[in-house]
Design a protein around this motif. Structure first.
Motif, PDB file in Angstrom:
ATOM      1  N   ALA A  92      42.210  27.643  29.511  1.00  0.00           N
ATOM      2  CA  ALA A  92      40.912  27.324  30.107  1.00  0.00           C
ATOM      3  C   ALA A  92      40.770  27.991  31.469  1.00  0.00           C
ATOM      4  N   GLU A  93      41.824  27.952  32.263  1.00  0.00           N
ATOM      5  CA  GLU A  93      41.798  28.608  33.573  1.00  0.00           C
ATOM      6  C   GLU A  93      41.611  30.119  33.409  1.00  0.00           C
ATOM      7  N   MET A  94      42.341  30.685  32.463  1.00  0.00           N
ATOM      8  CA  MET A  94      42.247  32.124  32.224  1.00  0.00           C
ATOM      9  C   MET A  94      40.838  32.506  31.766  1.00  0.00           C
ATOM     10  N   CYS A  95      40.250  31.707  30.908  1.00  0.00           N
ATOM     11  CA  CYS A  95      38.889  31.987  30.434  1.00  0.00           C
ATOM     12  C   CYS A  95      37.875  31.894  31.574  1.00  0.00           C
ATOM     13  N   GLY A  96      38.079  30.948  32.464  1.00  0.00           N
ATOM     14  CA  GLY A  96      37.199  30.836  33.627  1.00  0.00           C
ATOM     15  C   GLY A  96      37.283  32.072  34.508  1.00  0.00           C
ATOM     16  N   LEU A  97      38.498  32.565  34.725  1.00  0.00           N
ATOM     17  CA  LEU A  97      38.678  33.775  35.518  1.00  0.00           C
ATOM     18  C   LEU A  97      38.038  34.981  34.827  1.00  0.00           C
ATOM     19  N   ALA A  98      38.171  35.042  33.499  1.00  0.00           N
ATOM     20  CA  ALA A  98      37.580  36.146  32.751  1.00  0.00           C
ATOM     21  C   ALA A  98      36.056  36.096  32.817  1.00  0.00           C
ATOM     22  N   ALA A  99      35.478  34.908  32.742  1.00  0.00           N
ATOM     23  CA  ALA A  99      34.026  34.773  32.845  1.00  0.00           C
ATOM     24  C   ALA A  99      33.532  35.226  34.215  1.00  0.00           C
ATOM     25  N   THR A 100      34.252  34.841  35.247  1.00  0.00           N
ATOM     26  CA  THR A 100      33.899  35.270  36.603  1.00  0.00           C
ATOM     27  C   THR A 100      34.020  36.790  36.726  1.00  0.00           C
ATOM     28  N   ALA A 101      35.069  37.343  36.148  1.00  0.00           N
ATOM     29  CA  ALA A 101      35.269  38.790  36.201  1.00  0.00           C
ATOM     30  C   ALA A 101      34.139  39.521  35.485  1.00  0.00           C
ATOM     31  N   MET A 102      33.696  38.997  34.356  1.00  0.00           N
ATOM     32  CA  MET A 102      32.599  39.630  33.621  1.00  0.00           C
ATOM     33  C   MET A 102      31.305  39.610  34.438  1.00  0.00           C
ATOM     34  N   GLU A 103      31.048  38.482  35.084  1.00  0.00           N
ATOM     35  CA  GLU A 103      29.847  38.365  35.914  1.00  0.00           C
ATOM     36  C   GLU A 103      29.912  39.353  37.075  1.00  0.00           C
ATOM     37  N   ARG A 104      31.056  39.431  37.725  1.00  0.00           N
ATOM     38  CA  ARG A 104      31.219  40.357  38.851  1.00  0.00           C
ATOM     39  C   ARG A 104      31.157  41.814  38.395  1.00  0.00           C
ATOM     40  N   ALA A 105      31.747  42.107  37.241  1.00  0.00           N
ATOM     41  CA  ALA A 105      31.713  43.481  36.733  1.00  0.00           C
ATOM     42  C   ALA A 105      30.281  43.899  36.423  1.00  0.00           C
ATOM     43  N   SER A 106      29.511  42.991  35.837  1.00  0.00           N
ATOM     44  CA  SER A 106      28.099  43.295  35.550  1.00  0.00           C
ATOM     45  C   SER A 106      27.325  43.524  36.842  1.00  0.00           C
ATOM     46  N   ARG A 107      27.576  42.656  37.815  1.00  0.00           N
ATOM     47  CA  ARG A 107      26.888  42.811  39.104  1.00  0.00           C
ATOM     48  C   ARG A 107      27.294  44.118  39.782  1.00  0.00           C
ATOM     49  N   ALA A 108      28.572  44.450  39.714  1.00  0.00           N
ATOM     50  CA  ALA A 108      29.052  45.700  40.317  1.00  0.00           C
ATOM     51  C   ALA A 108      28.396  46.903  39.655  1.00  0.00           C
ATOM     52  N   LEU A 109      28.253  46.856  38.345  1.00  0.00           N
ATOM     53  CA  LEU A 109      27.624  47.957  37.623  1.00  0.00           C
ATOM     54  C   LEU A 109      26.146  48.075  37.967  1.00  0.00           C
ATOM     55  N   LEU A 110      25.438  46.957  37.954  1.00  0.00           N
ATOM     56  CA  LEU A 110      24.003  46.981  38.215  1.00  0.00           C
ATOM     57  C   LEU A 110      23.674  47.345  39.654  1.00  0.00           C
ATOM     58  N   ASP A 111      24.539  46.923  40.589  1.00  0.00           N
ATOM     59  CA  ASP A 111      24.299  47.180  42.009  1.00  0.00           C
ATOM     60  C   ASP A 111      25.030  48.416  42.520  1.00  0.00           C
ATOM     61  N   ALA A 112      25.777  49.078  41.636  1.00  0.00           N
ATOM     62  CA  ALA A 112      26.599  50.233  42.020  1.00  0.00           C
ATOM     63  C   ALA A 112      27.494  49.867  43.216  1.00  0.00           C
TER      64      ALA A 112
END
Length: 70
Positions: A17-37
């Motif tokens: 569960a902890e690992m999945c939470g970290l992965a979800a946060t990473a996905m959100e940040r990766a999307s934001r990083a891509l969209l915001d360059a």
């Protein structure tokens, strides 16, 4: 014996569960990083990926050990 097994399963569940939470946060940040360059945010995601990968390896080892003992 069964009590210890169920306790170990619960610990594995919490770990996953902890690992999945970290992965979800990473996905959100990766999307934001891509969209915001945002290169700094992208680098942070890459760095944090190592922690998630390490956690996955530990979870796999625990799961295999539990399976082997049952």
């Amino acid at each position: 014996m069964r009590i210890a097994y169920h306790e170990q399963l619960e610990q594995l569940r919490a770990h996953l569960a902890e690992m999945c939470g970290l992965a979800a946060t990473a996905m959100e940040r990766a999307s934001r990083a891509l969209l915001d360059a945002d290169l700094a945010l992208a680098e942070q995601v890459i760095t944090e990926h190592e922690q998630i990968s390490d956690m996955a390896g530990r979870a796999e080892a625990v799961a295999l050990r539990l399976l082997a003992l049952q």
